[in-house]
Design an enzyme around this catalytic site. Structure first.
Site, PDB file in Angstrom:
ATOM      1  N   ALA A 497       7.449  -0.204  21.527  1.00  0.00           N
ATOM      2  CA  ALA A 497       6.160   0.389  21.895  1.00  0.00           C
ATOM      3  C   ALA A 497       5.144   0.123  20.802  1.00  0.00           C
ATOM      4  O   ALA A 497       5.458   0.207  19.618  1.00  0.00           O
ATOM      5  CB  ALA A 497       6.311   1.886  22.108  1.00  0.00           C
ATOM      6  N   LYS A 572       5.943   7.095   5.642  1.00  0.00           N
ATOM      7  CA  LYS A 572       6.257   8.125   4.623  1.00  0.00           C
ATOM      8  C   LYS A 572       5.728   9.499   4.992  1.00  0.00           C
ATOM      9  O   LYS A 572       5.951  10.471   4.260  1.00  0.00           O
ATOM     10  CB  LYS A 572       5.620   7.713   3.284  1.00  0.00           C
ATOM     11  CG  LYS A 572       6.132   6.413   2.747  1.00  0.00           C
ATOM     12  CD  LYS A 572       5.130   5.773   1.802  1.00  0.00           C
ATOM     13  CE  LYS A 572       5.405   4.298   1.640  1.00  0.00           C
ATOM     14  NZ  LYS A 572       4.225   3.468   1.708  1.00  0.00           N
ATOM     15  N   VAL A 602      10.274   4.765  -0.521  1.00  0.00           N
ATOM     16  CA  VAL A 602      10.026   4.598  -1.968  1.00  0.00           C
ATOM     17  C   VAL A 602      10.608   3.257  -2.396  1.00  0.00           C
ATOM     18  O   VAL A 602      11.801   3.006  -2.216  1.00  0.00           O
ATOM     19  CB  VAL A 602      10.696   5.727  -2.778  1.00  0.00           C
ATOM     20  CG1 VAL A 602      10.369   5.568  -4.259  1.00  0.00           C
ATOM     21  CG2 VAL A 602      10.260   7.098  -2.282  1.00  0.00           C
ATOM     22  N   LEU A 606      14.217  -1.471  -2.156  1.00  0.00           N
ATOM     23  CA  LEU A 606      15.064  -1.133  -3.320  1.00  0.00           C
ATOM     24  C   LEU A 606      15.944   0.079  -2.999  1.00  0.00           C
ATOM     25  O   LEU A 606      15.490   1.017  -2.344  1.00  0.00           O
ATOM     26  CB  LEU A 606      14.176  -0.801  -4.535  1.00  0.00           C
ATOM     27  CG  LEU A 606      13.347  -1.940  -5.126  1.00  0.00           C
ATOM     28  CD1 LEU A 606      12.497  -1.402  -6.286  1.00  0.00           C
ATOM     29  CD2 LEU A 606      14.252  -3.062  -5.623  1.00  0.00           C
ATOM     30  N   GLY A 657       0.376  -8.288   2.239  1.00  0.00           N
ATOM     31  CA  GLY A 657       1.176  -7.317   3.008  1.00  0.00           C
ATOM     32  C   GLY A 657       1.763  -6.219   2.134  1.00  0.00           C
ATOM     33  O   GLY A 657       2.711  -5.556   2.522  1.00  0.00           O
ATOM     34  N   GLU A 660      -1.044  -0.486   2.220  1.00  0.00           N
ATOM     35  CA  GLU A 660      -0.962   0.233   3.496  1.00  0.00           C
ATOM     36  C   GLU A 660      -1.965  -0.402   4.454  1.00  0.00           C
ATOM     37  O   GLU A 660      -2.914  -1.066   4.012  1.00  0.00           O
ATOM     38  CB  GLU A 660      -1.327   1.706   3.279  1.00  0.00           C
ATOM     39  CG  GLU A 660      -0.351   2.470   2.417  1.00  0.00           C
ATOM     40  CD  GLU A 660       1.052   2.410   2.975  1.00  0.00           C
ATOM     41  OE1 GLU A 660       1.292   2.948   4.067  1.00  0.00           O
ATOM     42  OE2 GLU A 660       1.924   1.809   2.327  1.00  0.00           O
ATOM     43  N   LYS A 675       5.340   9.195  -2.514  1.00  0.00           N
ATOM     44  CA  LYS A 675       6.626   8.681  -3.005  1.00  0.00           C
ATOM     45  C   LYS A 675       7.224   9.614  -4.046  1.00  0.00           C
ATOM     46  O   LYS A 675       8.431   9.874  -4.044  1.00  0.00           O
ATOM     47  CB  LYS A 675       6.444   7.273  -3.570  1.00  0.00           C
ATOM     48  CG  LYS A 675       6.152   6.250  -2.482  1.00  0.00           C
ATOM     49  CD  LYS A 675       5.693   4.933  -3.070  1.00  0.00           C
ATOM     50  CE  LYS A 675       5.510   3.896  -1.981  1.00  0.00           C
ATOM     51  NZ  LYS A 675       4.823   2.699  -2.429  1.00  0.00           N
TER      52      LYS A 675
HETATM   53  N1  NAI Z   1       4.119  -3.085   3.636  1.00  0.00           N
HETATM   54  C1  NAI Z   1       4.977  -2.578   2.788  1.00  0.00           C
HETATM   55  O1  NAI Z   1       5.270  -3.136   1.737  1.00  0.00           O
HETATM   56  C2  NAI Z   1       5.627  -1.283   3.079  1.00  0.00           C
HETATM   57  C3  NAI Z   1       5.259  -0.563   4.149  1.00  0.00           C
HETATM   58  N2  NAI Z   1       5.836   0.632   4.426  1.00  0.00           N
HETATM   59  C4  NAI Z   1       5.412   1.383   5.562  1.00  0.00           C
HETATM   60  O2  NAI Z   1       5.653   0.660   6.756  1.00  0.00           O
HETATM   61  C5  NAI Z   1       4.772   1.112   7.755  1.00  0.00           C
HETATM   62  C6  NAI Z   1       4.211  -0.066   8.506  1.00  0.00           C
HETATM   63  O3  NAI Z   1       3.467  -0.844   7.638  1.00  0.00           O
HETATM   64  P1  NAI Z   1       2.892  -2.257   8.095  1.00  0.00           P
HETATM   65  O4  NAI Z   1       3.855  -2.917   8.993  1.00  0.00           O
HETATM   66  O5  NAI Z   1       2.486  -2.935   6.870  1.00  0.00           O
HETATM   67  O6  NAI Z   1       1.638  -1.787   8.940  1.00  0.00           O
HETATM   68  P2  NAI Z   1       0.916  -2.570  10.136  1.00  0.00           P
HETATM   69  O7  NAI Z   1      -0.440  -1.999  10.250  1.00  0.00           O
HETATM   70  O8  NAI Z   1       1.040  -4.038   9.955  1.00  0.00           O
HETATM   71  O9  NAI Z   1       1.800  -2.176  11.373  1.00  0.00           O
HETATM   72  C7  NAI Z   1       1.781  -0.908  11.949  1.00  0.00           C
HETATM   73  C8  NAI Z   1       1.758  -1.110  13.442  1.00  0.00           C
HETATM   74  O10 NAI Z   1       1.929   0.162  14.033  1.00  0.00           O
HETATM   75  C9  NAI Z   1       1.052   0.254  15.141  1.00  0.00           C
HETATM   76  N3  NAI Z   1       0.785   1.665  15.383  1.00  0.00           N
HETATM   77  C10 NAI Z   1       0.029   2.499  14.670  1.00  0.00           C
HETATM   78  N4  NAI Z   1       0.048   3.713  15.243  1.00  0.00           N
HETATM   79  C11 NAI Z   1       0.841   3.651  16.296  1.00  0.00           C
HETATM   80  C12 NAI Z   1       1.265   4.564  17.303  1.00  0.00           C
HETATM   81  N5  NAI Z   1       0.862   5.829  17.295  1.00  0.00           N
HETATM   82  N6  NAI Z   1       2.102   4.130  18.279  1.00  0.00           N
HETATM   83  C13 NAI Z   1       2.522   2.866  18.288  1.00  0.00           C
HETATM   84  N7  NAI Z   1       2.153   1.941  17.375  1.00  0.00           N
HETATM   85  C14 NAI Z   1       1.318   2.336  16.393  1.00  0.00           C
HETATM   86  C15 NAI Z   1      -0.176  -0.514  14.719  1.00  0.00           C
HETATM   87  O11 NAI Z   1      -0.917  -0.958  15.847  1.00  0.00           O
HETATM   88  C16 NAI Z   1       0.460  -1.668  13.966  1.00  0.00           C
HETATM   89  O12 NAI Z   1       0.746  -2.734  14.834  1.00  0.00           O
HETATM   90  C17 NAI Z   1       3.746   1.989   7.039  1.00  0.00           C
HETATM   91  O13 NAI Z   1       4.056   3.353   7.250  1.00  0.00           O
HETATM   92  C18 NAI Z   1       3.959   1.667   5.579  1.00  0.00           C
HETATM   93  O14 NAI Z   1       3.662   2.727   4.724  1.00  0.00           O
HETATM   94  C19 NAI Z   1       6.832   1.132   3.645  1.00  0.00           C
HETATM   95  C20 NAI Z   1       7.267   0.451   2.572  1.00  0.00           C
HETATM   96  C21 NAI Z   1       6.672  -0.816   2.162  1.00  0.00           C
HETATM   97  N1  LIG Z   2       1.575   0.231   0.152  1.00  0.00           N
HETATM   98  C1  LIG Z   2       2.820   0.437  -0.471  1.00  0.00           C
HETATM   99  C2  LIG Z   2       3.883  -0.244   0.305  1.00  0.00           C
HETATM  100  C3  LIG Z   2       5.171   0.329   0.003  1.00  0.00           C
HETATM  101  O1  LIG Z   2       5.437   1.479   0.171  1.00  0.00           O
HETATM  102  C4  LIG Z   2       2.800  -0.129  -1.864  1.00  0.00           C
HETATM  103  O2  LIG Z   2       1.894  -0.864  -2.152  1.00  0.00           O
HETATM  104  O3  LIG Z   2       3.688   0.166  -2.638  1.00  0.00           O
END
Ligand code: NAI
Ligand SMILES: N[C@@H](CC=O)C(=O)O
Length: 807
Positions: A497, A572, A602, A606, A657, A660, A675
């Site tokens: 979804a 998170k 976090v 890792l 990437g 956030e 975190k």
């Molecule tokens: N990018 C990173 O290095 C890390 C990311 N995260 C977490 O992973 C999560 C995803 O991050 P990304 O993939 O980079 O974000 P993104 O923005 O690329 O992907 C999120 C997706 O979720 C969809 N979305 C948002 N609200 C929604 C809802 N209510 N129902 C269905 N879909 C919905 C958006 O349309 C988007 O396609 C975030 O919570 C982020 O904090 C955690 C650790 C590391």
């Molecule tokens: N936006 C976060 C992604 C991992 O949680 C970061 O930059 O550390």
């Protein structure tokens, strides 16, 4: 001794196959046949229509006639065809006369039903005996003698054995016999119960000491479970008589249960074979003792639409004769009890009966115990409907400890409520009662957990298919085959979804092209709709994977966990929400026996939270946490230079990437606060976000407006930062955004770090966490590596999904 069922003789094509199989026998053979598939139902329906006074019985009779004539037309030619047709027509005329009689008299007794019920077998056996060259025909109704319990007569074995031996003891060649039919001492037709043709064959086999009994049907043998529900069910190569009896009694409609006894007594090996796939080895039923190498359970079967009647009252405790009266009352009403469960305190007894008999059973019990109900000795006679009985069967259960523990633990973890349990002292069978709506899930869970299935399955419902979600799907796709081969783990995507659409498919969604399928077939989505659909699907081993940054998605976690769906989340928001909510989610997961995993919250991929859990669970105490927890901020402070101003580094972090979806969450320090909260909580301390002191390095004004305002204005801070950076460079220091917890104090903020500090050389988007604990004191434990990025985060989510499966 061979027996062919209704499908095996259901068409001219299949009867040709029967002929081939019979002709390929090296030995003399008695061949028992059922009626052409569906004909007995039509005959009985015609009789019922006749008694109801509707002319529809004529339509049924016409269809019965046409079906037989068509088969004769296809099997025979010329004069032979006419002769067989004539004989068939005479039998059909006789059937018609009885049914017209029923309609005229307006009475349909069990005796009449037995008279007409066997016409299908008389017709089919005659046609087949004519079709197989040199075959003779014998009338089973003259040889198999029963009492006069019309509808389900009991066989008089001594007389039957004598008659069968006299008629067929010296027989050479091929003899065709109708199944199902028998007669009483007066020579009136009786029948052996639906499915009774198997029984006929077993009676012949036992009387004649046949070398083998082959039951030819339309499946390859006894399956480990109903293949319509468990696609991975497979044929059981060999079973004992007792296992076959138990499985068939509990719904595996491969063989009519009474069939087993005569062959068991004589030790006649019995095969289940498929007429439509004669090369398949089939299942062999013998007296051989369970092989210690066999799995503890051989198969699972079930009966749906049963009712559970519970009789309860303190006045039943220690009173003799209660059970006798209960079962006598039911027996008098001809009610078959399928399962019995009694508490050792004797204050309640539950019995399962066919739902069609539930009202009659309740009435019989209420009237038998009228006095006890009046005086309160029995205070409850409760009927619960829409239930199913599931049974696992296997001789080897008695050699294996922990079967029941594993069974009920697995079922419980999947949120299935068990309403009654029964296990015989022989330990051959454990049966239990669940709601009809939980049957499919129960069968799947049990089939899988006892390794009846080749693979363990985890059913994934994904929310969010952005950077992390998209990478996750790619990784699953790349690794799927290896996991299946080496770990026997099948990661099955059953729901996807985004914020607009959702697609759910119990059979699995191929990752290749899923986006097109979502566009084409997806329904309008919404968190509640998706959550409700997941709960409604009630699939075993389900996991909801949140790859969004949404503030709302965590609001559905509690409902999902309560419905025994595990949660794996990169988001998170839940684990850093109010402490009470965080505790509540963890506690639901624990109570329900499912997982709530957020390792990637976090340090992305890792192993920080798992390590922390290991330290705390093994009795260590965390005294201090010092960490660089933002990949984005570390990247920014490693990238900023005279040529690359702060605003540009933010853009780059987003492109890489690391940030956030809204980078202000990183720049404002909120991401690091989240975190730190999670780490402190997982260390065993209570903390709210208000308890964390934040030292921001960008003024709040830049975070107040819209995201577009932010991008438009952020370059205003570049000059100031460049000045500060030059001073820092001159002092041979660097910036690190540090999170710290010690003695109940938590803070996050920008620090100037000198050479030699563990944080100084932290490159790129790397994270570093130092845990000082009672055990890791002089030299803290350090975990370091990529702390952000879609691929490593997706890998962490993937690892959590695998953790749900407990492999
Ligand atoms: N990018 C990173 O290095 C890390 C990311 N995260 C977490 O992973 C999560 C995803 O991050 P990304 O993939 O980079 O974000 P993104 O923005 O690329 O992907 C999120 C997706 O979720 C969809 N979305 C948002 N609200 C929604 C809802 N209510 N129902 C269905 N879909 C919905 C958006 O349309 C988007 O396609 C975030 O919570 C982020 O904090 C955690 C650790 C590391
Ligand atoms: N936006 C976060 C992604 C991992 O949680 C970061 O930059 O550390």
């Amino acid at each position: 001794m061979l027996k062919f069922g209704g499908t095996s003789v259901g068409s001219a094509g299949n009867i040709r196959k029967v002929k081939e199989i019979v002709k390929s026998q090296d030995d003399d053979a008695i061949v028992v046949v059922s009626a052409l598939g569906g004909i007995t139902d039509k005959i009985l329906n015609a009789a019922k229509m006749a008694i109801l006074g509707t002319d529809y019985f004529n339509t049924e009779l016409t269809m019965i006639r046409e079906r037989h004539e068509a088969v004769v037309d296809q099997l025979f030619d010329g004069e032979r065809k006419e002769a067989v047709k004539e004989q068939v027509s005479q039998l059909l005329d006789e059937l018609e006369r009885v049914i017209v009689g029923v309609s005229m008299i307006g009475e349909l007794t069990d005796k009449t039903l037995d008279k007409i019920g066997g016409f299908g077998e008389r017709l089919s056996s005659y046609i087949i005996s004519e079709f197989i060259d040199d075959a003779s025909w014998v009338d089973s109704s003259k040889l198999i003698k029963t009492d006069s319990a019309f509808g389900k007569a009991q066989v008089n074995f001594s007389l039957t054995n004598t008659l069968v031996k006299a008629a067929l003891g010296e027989f050479k060649g091929i003899c065709i016999a109708p199944g199902f039919v028998a007669s009483n001492a007066e020579g009136e037709y009786t029948t052996l119960g639906r499915g009774g043709s198997d029984y006929t064959a077993a009676i012949y086999a036992a009387a004649l000491d046949a070398s083998v009994l082959e039951i030819w049907t339309d499946v390859d043998g006894f399956m480990t479970a109903d293949p319509r529900v468990i696609s991975k069910a497979y044929v059981i190569e060999s079973l004992s008589y007792a296992e076959a009896m138990e499985l068939s009694h509990f719904g595996a409609k491969v063989i009519y249960p009474p069939t087993i006894l005569p062959v068991y007594k004589k030790g006649i090996p019995t095969y289940i074979k498929n007429t439509l796939n004669p090369q398949a080895p089939g299942s062999l039923i013998t007296s051989s003792q369970a092989n210690a190498k066999d799995r503890p359970i051989k198969g699972i079967s079930s009966i749906s639409n049963i009712s559970l009647i519970t009789v309860q009252g303190l006045g039943m405790v220690g009173v003799t004769g209660i059970s006798m009266r209960l079962f006598s009352a039911l027996a008098l009403q001809n009610i078959n009890v399928i399962l019995i469960s009694q508490a050792s305190s004797e204050n309640s007894i539950s019995i399962a009966v066919d739902t069609g008999k539930a009202d009659a059973a309740e009435q019989a019990i209420r009237s038998e115990f009228e006095r006890e109900i009046m005086n309160g000795r029995i205070n409850k006679v409760e009927v619960e409907n829409e239930l199913s009985i599931v049974a696992i069967v296997g001789e080897n259960m008695k050699h294996s400890t922990g079967i029941a523990g594993k069974l009920f633990n697995t079922i419980g973890k999947n949120g299935v409520n068990i309403m009654a349990i029964a296990q015989g002292a022989s330990e051959l069978n454990i049966s239990w009662v669940v709601k009809n709506s939980d049957l499919r899930k129960t069968l799947n869970v049990v089939h899988e957990s006892f390794f009846l299935s080749e693979n363990m399955e985890v059913n994934v419902f994904l929310l969010g298919m952005g950077l992390v979600g998209g990478n996750l799907l790619t990784q699953i796709q790349q690794q799927q085959e290896k996991l299946l081969k080496e770990k026997r783990l099948k990661i099955k995507l059953v729901g996807v979804a985004n914020s607009r659409k959702m697609l759910l498919d119990r059979e699995g969604i191929a990752i290749d092209g899923f986006r097109d399928r979502l566009d084409a077939e997806g329904q309008a989505s919404g968190l509640k709709a998706y959550k409700d659909a997941i709960i409604e699907m009630n699939i075993f081993n389900s996991v909801f994977v949140d790859c969004t940054a949404s503030n709302e998605s965590p609001t559905v976690y509690a409902d999902l966990l309560n419905a025994n769906v595990s949660i794996v989340t990169a988001n998170k928001v839940a684990a850093s929400s109010d402490y009470d909510n965080y505790r509540k989610l963890k506690s639901i997961a624990k109570t329900k026996g499912v997982k709530f995993l957020f390792e990637t919250n976090v340090g992305a991929g890792l192993p920080i939270i798992n390590t922390l859990n290991d330290l705390v669970n093994s009795g260590d105490k965390i005294l201090k946490i010092e960490a660089v927890l933002s990949g984005t901020l570390n990247y920014i402070f490693n990238t900023i230079s005279a040529d690359v101003p702060l605003s540009k580094t933010i853009q780059l972090a987003k492109e890489e990437g690391y940030s956030e979806p809204d980078p202000r969450i990183d720049l404002s320090g909120i991401d690091v606060v989240r975190k730190l909260l999670i780490l402190v909580r997982e260390s065993g301390y209570k903390i709210e976000k208000e308890d964390v002191l934040i030292n921001k390095f960008i003024p709040d004004a830049y975070f107040d407006g819209s995201i577009d305002d932010f991008w438009a204005n952020i370059s205003q801070v570049d000059a100031d930062f460049e000045q500060r950076r030059q001073r820092l460079e001159a002092e041979k220091k660097c910036w690190r955004f540090v999170a710290k917890y010690e003695n109940g104090q938590s803070e996050v903020g920008l620090q100037e770090v000198e050479q030699g500090h563990p944080f100084y050389d932290l490159q790129g988007s790397n994270n570093l966490v130092m845990f000082t604990s009672e055990r890791y004191n002089e030299f803290p434990m350090i975990i370091k590596g990529y702390g952000a990025g879609a691929a490593v985060t997706a890998a962490g989510v993937f690892a959590d999904i695998i953790r749900v499966s407990n492999i």
